[in-house]
Enzyme design. Structure first.
Site, PDB file in Angstrom:
ATOM      1  CE1 TYR A  83      -4.718  -2.368   4.950  1.00  0.00           C
ATOM      2  CE2 TYR A  83      -3.777  -0.191   4.600  1.00  0.00           C
ATOM      3  CZ  TYR A  83      -4.305  -1.365   4.097  1.00  0.00           C
ATOM      4  OH  TYR A  83      -4.406  -1.521   2.730  1.00  0.00           O
ATOM      5  CB  SER A 133      -0.885   0.020   1.257  1.00  0.00           C
ATOM      6  OG  SER A 133      -1.531   1.263   1.422  1.00  0.00           O
TER       7      SER A 133
END
Length: 286
Positions: A192, A179
């Site tokens: 996360y 990400s």
């Protein structure tokens, strides 16, 4: 053209985690009507975690239309998973549905074993499954939420990759979904983001250790992508304006990532290993 994709503001649309595709407005584009294959993955066998919806569904569709059989590991989103399997089979390829919670190491081992048994091996492993929640800060995180996020996002990746390797031959490809949060972490996604940084590092190490085996490992770093995780895990104001912070002023659609995964999975990428490719709508990865 990219300008044809939806831009915010989007309607308020809360959903329970992990979310469902058909309840989204607008419904994401996974390439159902647009992706055209040309045999780049003919005869290959792929396992995709989180393959039921979002990025995983787009990759499953693309892989199948490029000639690969596809195993779809997912949590419990049976309607989404069934739709994805149908699209794989409509492309003339075999599908395999593998429901289960990847926070359990036994489930991780089972999805690999069942894929190898059904397909006779694994040529492409896409570690894409992820758990995400938004928080105000670290003080809002419970022990359980921290552990669940790390178990699903990075521990499962270690176990699945380790278990898959005996079923992979030279020329195989491992693709991990990282990400932009790996290098530009959001404070609302502190747990996360930490797992995504670990994925970037894991992939860089893995590529070096597997080079002598002829197996490649790369990662993809998506920016804001319109998937069920967004309305099911983010506050309403973040959903309404999702993607507006990018230079393109919109979120990416899952179909826009599929060609990158296809390239990394294909034999054409034989000298590409250890890299992370950003799909970010123009926002640099720093």
């Amino acid at each position: 053209m990219p300008t044809e994709y939806p831009k915010p503001p989007f309607p308020d649309q809360p959903q329970p985690i992990p979310g469902e595709t058909r309840a989204m407005d607008p419904v994401p584009d996974h390439g159902e009507t647009s992706y055209k294959g040309c045999g780049r993955l003919a005869g290959k066998k792929a396992l995709i975690t989180g393959g039921d919806s979002g990025i995983g569904r787009a990759v499953a569709i693309a892989f199948a239309r490029e000639g690969a059989d596809v195993a779809i590991a997912y949590l419990n989103e049976h309607a989404d998973a069934t739709d994805t399997a149908r699209l794989v089979e409509e492309a003339g390829r075999k599908s395999l549905l593998l429901p289960g919670d990847l926070s359990d190491p036994q489930v991780c081992r089972a999805v690999v074993r069942k894929t190898a048994d059904a397909f006779g091996g694994i040529d492409i492993l896409v570690n894409n499954a992820a758990h995400q929640t938004s928080v105000g800060g670290i003080e809002d995180l419970s022990d359980e939420e921290i552990l669940l996020t790390f178990k699903v996002n990075i521990v499962a990746m270690f176990i699945i990759t380790r278990e898959a390797l005996p079923h992979m031959k030279p020329g195989a490809s491992i693709i991990n979904t990282a990400s932009v949060n790996a290098d530009n972490p959001s404070p609302q996604l502190i747990h996360y983001a930490a797992t995504k940084g670990a994925i970037e590092n894991f992939t860089a190490s893995l590529s070096q250790s597997l080079a002598e085996k002829g197996i490649r490992a790369n990662s993809v770093a998506p920016g804001p992508i319109w998937t069920p995780l967004i309305p099911s895990t983010m506050p309403a104001d973040k959903v309404t304006g999702f993607g507006s912070q990018t230079p393109m002023k919109r979120p990416g659609q899952p179909v826009e990532l599929a060609p990158v995964y296809v390239m990394l999975a294909s034999d054409e990428a034989s000298y590409v290993s250890g890299t992370m490719i950003g799909v970010t709508g123009g926002k640099p990865i720093i």
